[in-house]
Design a protein around this motif. Structure first.
Motif, PDB file in Angstrom:
ATOM      1  N   MET A 141       0.821  -1.206   0.000  1.00 44.79           N
ATOM      2  CA  MET A 141       0.000   0.000   0.000  1.00 44.79           C
ATOM      3  C   MET A 141       0.857   1.259   0.000  1.00 44.79           C
ATOM      4  O   MET A 141       0.464   2.285  -0.577  1.00 44.79           O
ATOM      5  N   ARG A 142       2.021   1.203   0.653  1.00 47.17           N
ATOM      6  CA  ARG A 142       2.897   2.374   0.671  1.00 47.17           C
ATOM      7  C   ARG A 142       3.523   2.612  -0.704  1.00 47.17           C
ATOM      8  O   ARG A 142       3.639   3.760  -1.152  1.00 47.17           O
ATOM      9  N   ALA A 143       3.949   1.521  -1.354  1.00 51.18           N
ATOM     10  CA  ALA A 143       4.650   1.664  -2.638  1.00 51.18           C
ATOM     11  C   ALA A 143       3.702   1.914  -3.799  1.00 51.18           C
ATOM     12  O   ALA A 143       4.029   2.691  -4.713  1.00 51.18           O
ATOM     13  N   LEU A 144       2.535   1.262  -3.786  1.00 46.12           N
ATOM     14  CA  LEU A 144       1.559   1.395  -4.882  1.00 46.12           C
ATOM     15  C   LEU A 144       0.221   1.810  -4.288  1.00 46.12           C
ATOM     16  O   LEU A 144      -0.633   0.967  -4.007  1.00 46.12           O
ATOM     17  N   PRO A 145       0.004   3.106  -4.050  1.00 45.33           N
ATOM     18  CA  PRO A 145      -1.219   3.570  -3.370  1.00 45.33           C
ATOM     19  C   PRO A 145      -2.471   3.164  -4.137  1.00 45.33           C
ATOM     20  O   PRO A 145      -2.561   3.332  -5.361  1.00 45.33           O
ATOM     21  N   ALA A 146      -3.448   2.639  -3.393  1.00 38.70           N
ATOM     22  CA  ALA A 146      -4.696   2.197  -4.027  1.00 38.70           C
ATOM     23  C   ALA A 146      -5.541   3.367  -4.503  1.00 38.70           C
ATOM     24  O   ALA A 146      -6.405   3.193  -5.364  1.00 38.70           O
ATOM     25  N   THR A 147      -5.296   4.558  -3.967  1.00 38.45           N
ATOM     26  CA  THR A 147      -6.078   5.719  -4.399  1.00 38.45           C
ATOM     27  C   THR A 147      -5.711   6.174  -5.803  1.00 38.45           C
ATOM     28  O   THR A 147      -6.446   6.961  -6.409  1.00 38.45           O
ATOM     29  N   ARG A 148      -4.576   5.696  -6.331  1.00 36.97           N
ATOM     30  CA  ARG A 148      -4.212   5.987  -7.719  1.00 36.97           C
ATOM     31  C   ARG A 148      -4.809   4.885  -8.588  1.00 36.97           C
ATOM     32  O   ARG A 148      -4.239   3.804  -8.745  1.00 36.97           O
ATOM     33  N   ASN A 149      -5.988   5.144  -9.122  1.00 38.29           N
ATOM     34  CA  ASN A 149      -6.697   4.154  -9.927  1.00 38.29           C
ATOM     35  C   ASN A 149      -7.527   4.870 -10.972  1.00 38.29           C
ATOM     36  O   ASN A 149      -7.746   6.088 -10.894  1.00 38.29           O
ATOM     37  N   ARG A 150      -8.011   4.108 -11.919  1.00 36.52           N
ATOM     38  CA  ARG A 150      -8.875   4.676 -12.949  1.00 36.52           C
ATOM     39  C   ARG A 150     -10.085   3.762 -13.145  1.00 36.52           C
ATOM     40  O   ARG A 150     -10.017   2.553 -12.928  1.00 36.52           O
ATOM     41  N   ASP A 151     -11.189   4.387 -13.541  1.00 38.07           N
ATOM     42  CA  ASP A 151     -12.435   3.676 -13.855  1.00 38.07           C
ATOM     43  C   ASP A 151     -12.961   2.895 -12.648  1.00 38.07           C
ATOM     44  O   ASP A 151     -13.484   1.785 -12.779  1.00 38.07           O
ATOM     45  N   MET A 152     -12.830   3.475 -11.443  1.00 39.05           N
ATOM     46  CA  MET A 152     -13.346   2.839 -10.232  1.00 39.05           C
ATOM     47  C   MET A 152     -14.192   3.836  -9.457  1.00 39.05           C
ATOM     48  O   MET A 152     -13.793   4.990  -9.286  1.00 39.05           O
ATOM     49  N   ALA A 153     -15.368   3.362  -9.010  1.00 39.65           N
ATOM     50  CA  ALA A 153     -16.240   4.210  -8.206  1.00 39.65           C
ATOM     51  C   ALA A 153     -15.613   4.433  -6.836  1.00 39.65           C
ATOM     52  O   ALA A 153     -14.984   3.535  -6.266  1.00 39.65           O
ATOM     53  N   TYR A 154     -15.802   5.643  -6.308  1.00 38.02           N
ATOM     54  CA  TYR A 154     -15.225   6.023  -5.005  1.00 38.02           C
ATOM     55  C   TYR A 154     -13.724   5.728  -4.974  1.00 38.02           C
ATOM     56  O   TYR A 154     -13.189   5.146  -4.035  1.00 38.02           O
ATOM     57  N   GLY A 155     -13.030   6.119  -6.045  1.00 41.36           N
ATOM     58  CA  GLY A 155     -11.620   5.801  -6.165  1.00 41.36           C
ATOM     59  C   GLY A 155     -10.758   6.378  -5.066  1.00 41.36           C
ATOM     60  O   GLY A 155      -9.742   5.793  -4.692  1.00 41.36           O
TER      61      GLY A 155
END
Length: 679
Positions: A141-155
């Motif tokens: 989670m630290r290296a690849l933040p889940a908040t950086r996403n595309r085409d996802m609701a409540y991203g």
């Protein structure tokens, strides 16, 4: 860290040994970098994503350096945060399904490659090279933040809820797509944190001390890390099946994968809803208390119907008190044990209110369909109202304890539950939903049959009476019937299930309808009930009672069933004697009791009509019933209250109006006695 020598004058075995040491050192270095939280907290999300993605790509490259030097063997490297495996497989082994367990064969997370996936690789070697690694959820989670996403609701609220898994084949940067094989890779992710709580994201309360935001159930998304854009994407992946603990994904390509899910968001208390629920529930409890007092202390209105309504008031009143104070475990800061007991008590009293509503429907159906019966069904109603709920609660506890090896129960308010209520897991909620559906269906069936008999047996005179009512009176009857069904059948709890499964808007509808039941019972069973109003007025001081009677005509049984104003219309008179019993005689509205000769003359006329319209059996029954009622009315002296119901000369049997049946049932002095209508 060991440096790989540049000299090429070393044996393959020595080079393999150096690469093994190099990979082991780099795995530990990567683990240490990812494990230092302060390193990543100071970085912006975009910077962290770029650095983390680059670091993991270098880790994959070192794995392929080793894969190129080995044959038909596997090397595994383990550290606290990162585990990596390097495989070299024969081409024949790729023709069957290949299962990879990460990081080792004892882990629950697995990756299944489709059959003959080696045919998609370049055939320049006798070996198929595979590099796989997994990273623990907190470090990934630290290296690849889940908040950086595309085409996802409540991203912006997404979080990773599984280890990061990477599988690559062939070589560094080689893209493999399984579309040509008409198959896909299957991944089994074990959730890092079990999903818990309601299935909607926003929780309208404060976060409890030491509480961690839990993943929203059934909201898991299969995603992969797009190294070019530096963000998570669901393209090419979909969910096969998901539970609260495990999610199965299918993907058409190889890269780094993980499970992204919604996390509950604590938005604080909804003050409007809290105030509305408190006010309405308080009014409902007070209304039920008043209605119970009226039914308990005014003995003149005692009847089976009143007794059932009285027990309904008790069950609903206690249920609303529990809903008001003990449903929300944060309101009084309840412990888990107290919350479990409260959930059990709430389950019982809500079930009791449901089954007393069912008893009300049975009683109305039995009253209309079997008016000549003197049998008392109150013991059966008591068993239905209080016995069946106790059995349901005990069975729920036994099943729950059995599944928990008799150490603890998980049916009522399990740990981390939002409310002191039944658990929505393992089907425990159906111990309330099932009876609710059964009671609603059966009650509706009983009421539909009741209304069907009312419509079928309604006389022309009754229709004429309804036509003579004003529009306001008709609307009053319609509203009374609609709200009676609403209160008695308990359909308002359907909005509660919609609230649990959809969104917050249904919480307002459920609160308004459910908490208003007590007020509706007071209005429909007391305020607009003529016999109850009459009993209350008669109990007042004489001066006030006379004053109220002068202000408006009595709305008792007389006004409800008089078909018309013509005094010459032949009718059957319903007479209330001095001892408060009811009987029938012939006459006209407002006329004095007939003499013996008048009775005999009318009796002969009615007998002739029966002989023309009825069968021998019905004539015999009707004659006996009429003679018994005529003789009983003749023996009674003194003033009697008369209520007229229509006599139909061209009909083979007399059917009383539905309102008359209910009013007579309410006026019956003993629960085992009801008005007997002759045929």
């Amino acid at each position: 860290m060991t440096v790989i020598p540049r000299s090429l004058d070393i044996s393959p075995e020595e080079r393999e040994d150096f690469l093994v040491i190099y990979n082991d050192d780099f795995v530990h270095i990567t683990s240490n970098i990812l494990n230092i939280s302060s390193t990543w907290e100071l970085l912006h999300k975009e910077q962290a994503a770029n650095l983390g993605g680059t670091l993991l790509q270098i880790l994959e490259t070192t794995g392929f350096l080793l894969a190129g030097q080995i044959k038909n063997t596997t090397h595994r490297f383990n550290s606290s945060e990162v585990q990596m495996s390097v495989f070299a497989l024969t081409w024949n082994s790729t023709k069957d399904v290949v299962d990879l367990f990460l990081p080792d064969d004892h882990q629950a997370t697995s990756f299944r490659l489709p059959k003959d996936f080696g045919s998609l690789l370049q055939e320049n070697s006798t070996q198929v090279r595979l590099v796989s690694f997994s990273v623990e959820q907190r470090s990934a989670m630290r290296a690849l933040p889940a908040t950086r996403n595309r085409d996802m609701a409540y991203g912006t609220y997404k979080e990773m809820n599984s280890p990061l898994i990477s599988v690559s084949a062939g070589g560094v940067g080689q893209q493999i797509n399984f579309t040509e094989l008409h198959d896909s890779a299957t991944i089994r992710f074990e959730h890092s944190f079990p999903e818990a709580g309601p299935i909607y994201r926003d929780l309208f309360r404060e976060q409890r001390p030491g509480e961690r935001a839990t993943p929203v159930p059934l909201k898991a998304t299969c995603a992969y890390w797009d190294t070019q854009d530096g963000q998570w994407s669901p393209d090419g992946c979909y969910v096969i099946n998901t539970t609260r603990d495990v999610t199965y994904c299918a993907c058409q390509h190889l890269t780094m994968f993980a499970i992204l899910t919604d996390i509950h968001h604590y938005v604080g208390r909804d003050r409007v809803l809290d105030t509305l629920g408190t006010v309405l529930s308080s009014i409902s409890c007070i209304s039920l208390f008043i209605a119970f007092g009226i039914f308990q202390f005014y003995k003149s209105i005692a009847s089976p119907r009143v007794s059932i309504t009285k027990q309904l008031c008790v069950a609903l009143g206690l249920a609303h008190l529990l809903l008001l104070f003990l449903l929300d475990r944060d309101f009084l800061k309840l412990s888990e044990s107290v919350c479990s007991v409260s959930a059990m008590a709430l389950h019982y009293w809500l079930m009791a209110s449901l089954f007393w509503m069912l008893a009300e429907g049975f009683h109305l159906l039995q009253t209309v369909s079997d008016v000549l019966s003197h049998a008392s069904y109150m013991p059966a109603y008591w068993l239905l109202g209080y016995g069946v709920p106790a059995i349901v609660v005990m069975v729920t506890l036994l099943v729950s304890y059995d599944q928990g090896h008799w150490s603890c129960q998980a049916a009522y308010a399990p740990p981390h539950s939002e409310y002191c209520w039944l658990s929505t897991e393992d089907g425990y909620i159906w111990t309330f939903t099932g009876p609710l559906i059964v009671v609603t269906v059966v009650s509706n069936f009983a009421y539909l049959n009741t209304f069907n008999m009312m419509i079928t047996l309604r006389t022309a005179s009754t229709l004429r009476t309804n036509k003579q009512k004003t529009r306001g009176e008709q609307i009053r009857l319609w509203v009374k019937g609609s709200f009676s069904l609403n209160c008695l059948l308990g359909t308002t709890w359907v909005f509660g299930f919609l609230y649990m499964n959809t969104g917050h808007v249904f919480a307002y509808i459920f609160t308004i309808f459910n908490a208003s039941q007590g007020l509706m019972i007071l209005i429909l069973h007391c305020i607009v009930n003529d016999s109850v109003r009459e009993a209350i007025v008669n109990s007042l001081p004489d001066r006030l009672s006379k004053y109220l009677k002068k202000q408006g005509p009595s709305q008792g049984l007389r006004a409800k069933v008089v078909p018309g104003q013509e005094s010459s219309t032949p009718v059957v008179i319903l007479v209330r004697k001095a001892d408060n019993t009811l009987t029938l005689r012939n006459g006209t509205p407002g006329s004095p009791p007939p003499t013996k000769s008048q009775k005999r003359k009318r009796l002969l006329g009615k007998m002739q009509q029966w002989q023309e319209a009825a069968s021998p059996e019905s004539r015999r029954t009707s004659l006996e019933s009429f003679e018994s009622t005529s003789s009983s009315s003749n023996d009674e002296g003194g003033a009697a209250e008369e209520v007229a119901t229509p006599w139909m000369p061209d009909s083979s049997r007399y059917i009383p109006g539905f309102e008359a049946i209910l009013e007579c049932d309410e006026r019956s002095p003993r629960s085992e006695q009801r008005l007997s209508f002759f045929q």
